[in-house]
Design a protein around this motif. Structure first.
Motif, PDB file in Angstrom:
ATOM      1  N   LEU A 138      -0.351  -9.348 -74.169  1.00 41.08           N
ATOM      2  CA  LEU A 138      -0.279  -9.201 -72.718  1.00 41.08           C
ATOM      3  C   LEU A 138      -0.683 -10.488 -72.025  1.00 41.08           C
ATOM      4  O   LEU A 138      -0.137 -10.845 -70.977  1.00 41.08           O
ATOM      5  N   ALA A 139      -1.612 -11.218 -72.636  1.00 39.26           N
ATOM      6  CA  ALA A 139      -2.027 -12.495 -72.060  1.00 39.26           C
ATOM      7  C   ALA A 139      -0.865 -13.480 -72.044  1.00 39.26           C
ATOM      8  O   ALA A 139      -0.680 -14.241 -71.083  1.00 39.26           O
ATOM      9  N   ALA A 140      -0.062 -13.475 -73.096  1.00 39.30           N
ATOM     10  CA  ALA A 140       1.085 -14.390 -73.157  1.00 39.30           C
ATOM     11  C   ALA A 140       2.105 -14.061 -72.083  1.00 39.30           C
ATOM     12  O   ALA A 140       2.723 -14.952 -71.492  1.00 39.30           O
ATOM     13  N   ALA A 141       2.294 -12.779 -71.818  1.00 37.89           N
ATOM     14  CA  ALA A 141       3.271 -12.370 -70.805  1.00 37.89           C
ATOM     15  C   ALA A 141       2.753 -12.577 -69.395  1.00 37.89           C
ATOM     16  O   ALA A 141       3.523 -12.868 -68.473  1.00 37.89           O
ATOM     17  N   GLY A 142       1.420 -12.451 -69.216  1.00 39.66           N
ATOM     18  CA  GLY A 142       0.867 -12.479 -67.867  1.00 39.66           C
ATOM     19  C   GLY A 142       0.380 -13.818 -67.384  1.00 39.66           C
ATOM     20  O   GLY A 142       0.309 -14.061 -66.182  1.00 39.66           O
ATOM     21  N   GLY A 143       0.014 -14.721 -68.297  1.00 35.29           N
ATOM     22  CA  GLY A 143      -0.482 -16.024 -67.865  1.00 35.29           C
ATOM     23  C   GLY A 143      -1.722 -15.901 -67.006  1.00 35.29           C
ATOM     24  O   GLY A 143      -2.660 -15.165 -67.312  1.00 35.29           O
ATOM     25  N   LEU A 144      -1.733 -16.622 -65.889  1.00 38.11           N
ATOM     26  CA  LEU A 144      -2.886 -16.610 -64.996  1.00 38.11           C
ATOM     27  C   LEU A 144      -3.124 -15.215 -64.433  1.00 38.11           C
ATOM     28  O   LEU A 144      -4.269 -14.797 -64.229  1.00 38.11           O
ATOM     29  N   ASN A 145      -2.024 -14.494 -64.188  1.00 29.97           N
ATOM     30  CA  ASN A 145      -2.147 -13.132 -63.674  1.00 29.97           C
ATOM     31  C   ASN A 145      -2.984 -12.270 -64.609  1.00 29.97           C
ATOM     32  O   ASN A 145      -3.743 -11.406 -64.166  1.00 29.97           O
ATOM     33  N   PHE A 146      -2.859 -12.505 -65.907  1.00 26.07           N
ATOM     34  CA  PHE A 146      -3.629 -11.736 -66.882  1.00 26.07           C
ATOM     35  C   PHE A 146      -5.115 -12.044 -66.763  1.00 26.07           C
ATOM     36  O   PHE A 146      -5.955 -11.157 -66.910  1.00 26.07           O
ATOM     37  N   LEU A 147      -5.453 -13.304 -66.509  1.00 27.30           N
ATOM     38  CA  LEU A 147      -6.860 -13.661 -66.345  1.00 27.30           C
ATOM     39  C   LEU A 147      -7.462 -12.941 -65.138  1.00 27.30           C
ATOM     40  O   LEU A 147      -8.590 -12.434 -65.202  1.00 27.30           O
ATOM     41  N   VAL A 148      -6.702 -12.873 -64.050  1.00 32.38           N
ATOM     42  CA  VAL A 148      -7.188 -12.190 -62.852  1.00 32.38           C
ATOM     43  C   VAL A 148      -7.318 -10.700 -63.119  1.00 32.38           C
ATOM     44  O   VAL A 148      -8.317 -10.068 -62.747  1.00 32.38           O
ATOM     45  N   TYR A 149      -6.309 -10.151 -63.786  1.00 30.90           N
ATOM     46  CA  TYR A 149      -6.371  -8.723 -64.138  1.00 30.90           C
ATOM     47  C   TYR A 149      -7.579  -8.427 -65.014  1.00 30.90           C
ATOM     48  O   TYR A 149      -8.298  -7.448 -64.796  1.00 30.90           O
ATOM     49  N   GLY A 150      -7.831  -9.268 -66.011  1.00 31.43           N
ATOM     50  CA  GLY A 150      -8.975  -9.067 -66.906  1.00 31.43           C
ATOM     51  C   GLY A 150     -10.295  -9.121 -66.158  1.00 31.43           C
ATOM     52  O   GLY A 150     -11.217  -8.338 -66.440  1.00 31.43           O
ATOM     53  N   LEU A 151     -10.400 -10.043 -65.197  1.00 32.58           N
ATOM     54  CA  LEU A 151     -11.612 -10.146 -64.386  1.00 32.58           C
ATOM     55  C   LEU A 151     -11.828  -8.872 -63.579  1.00 32.58           C
ATOM     56  O   LEU A 151     -12.928  -8.291 -63.577  1.00 32.58           O
ATOM     57  N   LEU A 152     -10.788  -8.413 -62.890  1.00 28.63           N
ATOM     58  CA  LEU A 152     -10.907  -7.203 -62.075  1.00 28.63           C
ATOM     59  C   LEU A 152     -11.186  -5.977 -62.941  1.00 28.63           C
ATOM     60  O   LEU A 152     -11.995  -5.120 -62.573  1.00 28.63           O
ATOM     61  N   ASP A 153     -10.531  -5.908 -64.085  1.00 25.25           N
ATOM     62  CA  ASP A 153     -10.721  -4.765 -64.977  1.00 25.25           C
ATOM     63  C   ASP A 153     -12.162  -4.703 -65.480  1.00 25.25           C
ATOM     64  O   ASP A 153     -12.779  -3.624 -65.530  1.00 25.25           O
ATOM     65  N   THR A 154     -12.721  -5.850 -65.847  1.00 23.53           N
ATOM     66  CA  THR A 154     -14.100  -5.890 -66.343  1.00 23.53           C
ATOM     67  C   THR A 154     -15.088  -5.506 -65.252  1.00 23.53           C
ATOM     68  O   THR A 154     -16.044  -4.752 -65.488  1.00 23.53           O
ATOM     69  N   VAL A 155     -14.866  -6.005 -64.050  1.00 20.40           N
ATOM     70  CA  VAL A 155     -15.755  -5.694 -62.924  1.00 20.40           C
ATOM     71  C   VAL A 155     -15.695  -4.209 -62.581  1.00 20.40           C
ATOM     72  O   VAL A 155     -16.729  -3.550 -62.407  1.00 20.40           O
ATOM     73  N   VAL A 156     -14.473  -3.668 -62.491  1.00 24.12           N
ATOM     74  CA  VAL A 156     -14.323  -2.249 -62.143  1.00 24.12           C
ATOM     75  C   VAL A 156     -14.914  -1.358 -63.230  1.00 24.12           C
ATOM     76  O   VAL A 156     -15.532  -0.325 -62.937  1.00 24.12           O
TER      77      VAL A 156
END
Length: 330
Positions: A138-156
């Motif tokens: 998923l990181a390969a498909a999402g690029g920077l978007n994946f990093l932002v998603y991972g940050l929000l997911d961890t916080v939530v």
């Protein structure tokens, strides 16, 4: 001031290709590898330490100012060339009657090729990094978007875990708070600590669903469509955390109100008993006062008078006791 602790990573096609390199090299590394994206984390930097990054990535001065100040509200701001978000991870601590929900404020700049996070308090970065490393596909498909998603997911996730833990913490106090006669003071103080922690948590959790929704609407770019369902899942979890927090606040308030009502009932019961006993005592007092006057009355200066007065005192007091007993006052 000592140098600010930093973490850096360079990603390409979902894999880490460089790590823990100097922050000053980030822009050059991105120019050399046009398909790479970067993550930079700084712990409580000052203006001088953040300004070089602001210059390299053209960060808006107002966003930089917000990143340097504490206690900003959770939000997402859009500027030309980048987004700025302020969010709160939560750590829950429970020991004995002590209940705490500690917030870790995180400011994040989202540019087209870099995610720059500013931790205003020390946080668990290993958990965030592990979240990114857990799904390289998923990181390969999402690029920077994946990093932002991972940050929000961890916080939530941290917010949802704290909300569940606080809700479960009430179970231990609920039976005591609903006991007949009211709860012990230690239990009430425990309930107040839970309510304080929930109120503290609500300020972090309440706006989070809107922040996630606005991030999706901002359309960061690479991988946006692939990650849209994942963002919706994070938004749903954020909404659940907010609803659970509100439900828990209502629940603890109702429990504390029920305990207060029970204490009031006990106080009314005690007051009523005192009034009843005062009435019982008042009757003999009145009779002894009457028979103690230096006035002629039936049986005055005679044994029969003493017997009559004694019978009247005992009989009237006993009758009043029986009457009050039947009414439930005693």
């Amino acid at each position: 001031m000592s140098e600010t602790p930093t973490r850096t990573r360079l990603y390409a096609h979902g894999h880490v290709i460089a790590e823990d390199f100097p922050v000053a090299e980030t822009a050059a590394r991105l120019r050399e590898n046009t398909e790479a994206v970067a993550w930079i984390d700084l712990l409580d930097p000052d203006q001088a330490e953040l300004q070089p990054l602001a210059d390299d990535f053209d960060l808006h001065p107002l966003a930089v100012e917000d990143a340097l100040h504490e206690h900003e509200r959770p939000k997402l701001d859009r500027y030309d060339g980048h987004l700025f978000m302020n969010i709160y991870a939560v750590r829950y601590h429970h020991e004995g009657s002590s209940v705490e929900a500690n917030k870790i404020e995180i400011s994040a700049f989202v540019t087209d090729r870099a995610l720059i996070t500013v931790h205003k308090q020390a946080g668990d970065l290993d958990r965030l990094v592990a979240r990114w490393d857990a799904d390289t596909g998923l990181a390969a498909a999402g690029g920077l978007n994946f990093l932002v998603y991972g940050l929000l997911d961890t916080v939530v996730d941290s917010q949802q875990s704290a909300a569940r833990a606080l809700d479960e913490a009430m179970d231990a106090a609920e039976d005591s708070l609903l006991e007949e006669g009211g709860a012990p003071r230690a239990v009430r103080m425990y309930g107040f600590a839970i309510r304080k922690a929930l109120s503290y948590l609500r300020r972090a959790v309440g706006p989070m669903a809107d922040v996630v929704r606005e991030t999706v609407q901002a359309d960061i770019g690479l991988g946006a469509e692939q990650l849209r369902p994942y963002y919706r899942d994070v938004e749903d979890h954020a909404q659940q955390a907010a609803e659970l927090t509100e439900h828990s606040i209502t629940r603890i308030n109702e429990l504390l109100d029920a305990d207060l009502a029970e204490q009031s009932n006990v106080l009314n019961e005690v007051t009523r008993k005192l009034a009843a006993w005062a009435a019982i005592i008042a009757v003999p007092t009145a009779l002894t006062g009457y028979f103690g006057q230096n006035l002629p009355y039936p049986g005055y200066d005679d044994t029969s008078g003493f017997v009559v007065s004694s019978v009247l005192i005992v009989g009237s007091a006993s009758g009043l006791w029986v009457f009050l007993r039947k009414r439930g006052w005693l």
